[in-house]
Design an enzyme around this catalytic site. Sequence first.
Site, PDB file in Angstrom:
ATOM      1  N   TYR A   1       0.825  -1.204   0.000  1.00 24.38           N
ATOM      2  CA  TYR A   1       0.000   0.000   0.000  1.00 24.38           C
ATOM      3  C   TYR A   1       0.861   1.257   0.000  1.00 24.38           C
ATOM      4  O   TYR A   1       0.462   2.296  -0.542  1.00 24.38           O
ATOM      5  CB  TYR A   1      -0.946  -0.007   1.208  1.00 24.38           C
ATOM      6  CG  TYR A   1      -2.139  -0.921   1.013  1.00 24.38           C
ATOM      7  CD1 TYR A   1      -3.282  -0.455   0.373  1.00 24.38           C
ATOM      8  CD2 TYR A   1      -2.106  -2.234   1.456  1.00 24.38           C
ATOM      9  CE1 TYR A   1      -4.378  -1.290   0.184  1.00 24.38           C
ATOM     10  CE2 TYR A   1      -3.188  -3.077   1.272  1.00 24.38           C
ATOM     11  CZ  TYR A   1      -4.325  -2.603   0.632  1.00 24.38           C
ATOM     12  OH  TYR A   1      -5.397  -3.437   0.439  1.00 24.38           O
TER      13      TYR A   1
ATOM     14  N   GLU B   1      -8.144  -7.440   5.316  1.00 26.35           N
ATOM     15  CA  GLU B   1      -7.267  -8.474   4.764  1.00 26.35           C
ATOM     16  C   GLU B   1      -6.537  -9.232   5.876  1.00 26.35           C
ATOM     17  O   GLU B   1      -6.365 -10.450   5.785  1.00 26.35           O
ATOM     18  CB  GLU B   1      -6.282  -7.832   3.784  1.00 26.35           C
ATOM     19  CG  GLU B   1      -6.953  -7.362   2.504  1.00 26.35           C
ATOM     20  CD  GLU B   1      -6.206  -6.251   1.784  1.00 26.35           C
ATOM     21  OE1 GLU B   1      -4.983  -6.102   2.034  1.00 26.35           O
ATOM     22  OE2 GLU B   1      -6.842  -5.530   0.999  1.00 26.35           O
TER      23      GLU B   1
END
Length: 406
Positions: A103, A145
């Site tokens: 990310y 996640e």
Amino acid sequence: MLSDASAATVRATLPAVGAAIDEITERFYDRLFAARPELLRDLFNRGNQAAGTQRQALAGSIAAFAAHLVDRPDERPDAMPHHAMLNRIAHKHASLGICPEQYEVVREHLFAAIAEVLGDAVTPEVAAAWDEVYRLLADTLIAVERRLYEERGAGAGGSRWREWEVVERVRETADVVTLRLRPADGGPLPEHRPGQYVSVRVTLPDGARQIRQYSLSRAPGASLWQIGVKRVRGGQGCPDGEVSNHLHARVDVGDTLSLSAPYGDLVLDQDSGVPLLLASAGIGVTPMIAMLEQLALTGHTAPVTVVHADRSPAEHALRTDQEAYAAKLPDAAVHFWYEHPEPGHPADRTGLMDLSEVAIPTGTRAYLCGPLPFLRAVRAQLVEKGVGAAEIHYEVFGPDLWLARD
């Protein structure tokens, strides 16, 4: 929650960012793959990148998330109406083995792309506000996640790729093959829920390791896993499907494939007293087969309506399974539509799916899987027939361009 200052800045700049979001995401992917070419080779779907659909999905998701943040600045992101979109993205990311560190890579190149496209309009205040939006989005996805990985016994970013042996190939149609698989290590099959998918990772002739998702088309408890693979043929600027064609041409009984754990949020929420509708088109039939088998195994007593659309009877994969499982249910109706019918097929089932003459019981919960135009059309018909929007659940193969644009 989005801070008051950032909410005001994002609200003021959202029109400009929204108008440029497609260009921003195009620039982002160009930058990302220039800096990290291995991501395109071994992670991102090269076909979706060539067609531009992944770019559209990312652009729509960011714009939708930002819009809802400024509309509801006091709400937690995971409590927002579009959390369904985030949950779907998180399942896909987990099936690919995305880790939190990635990310930050995305953030670096996304904000560089924003600065390139918007130029002087990106003041320090604007950059800080949109950075807050991105961090809220990333943190929400990372949390979901992490939970998904933990549920499957894997650490963050650990998809636990496992080798599976192909034990049987069944030619369903000219372009669809069923692969039946068992763990190569002889261990037990992981648990899954009807409607979920697995990622399949293959090494292509040019050395790229590409990943695709395929629905499990057997109910839980089977001795083998089963997936249906449709050969993707290119056209209109889109290339042939690299992985599907590889699986059709180069994978046979005795070969092994790397598979992820099961993921996916389109799962059968079974209640024996709730009427169900299972609607599919093309290869979207595969998760519906798993759901139908589960309903037959558990003795579902409420009405079940099975509807499927395809180009022709010859292209309708797993039709025999649909009919056989439905026949085991005490109250099931089956309806098929074909754009190009063959002799013996009822004329009132010619063309696209039309539910106007199909009885839909009150309180029906619907599950849909197929191409986006099919999903939109069927959802509209169901709403018109009184099915609540919250009772309509869907899976679209490929990048999800629906919720991201609604």
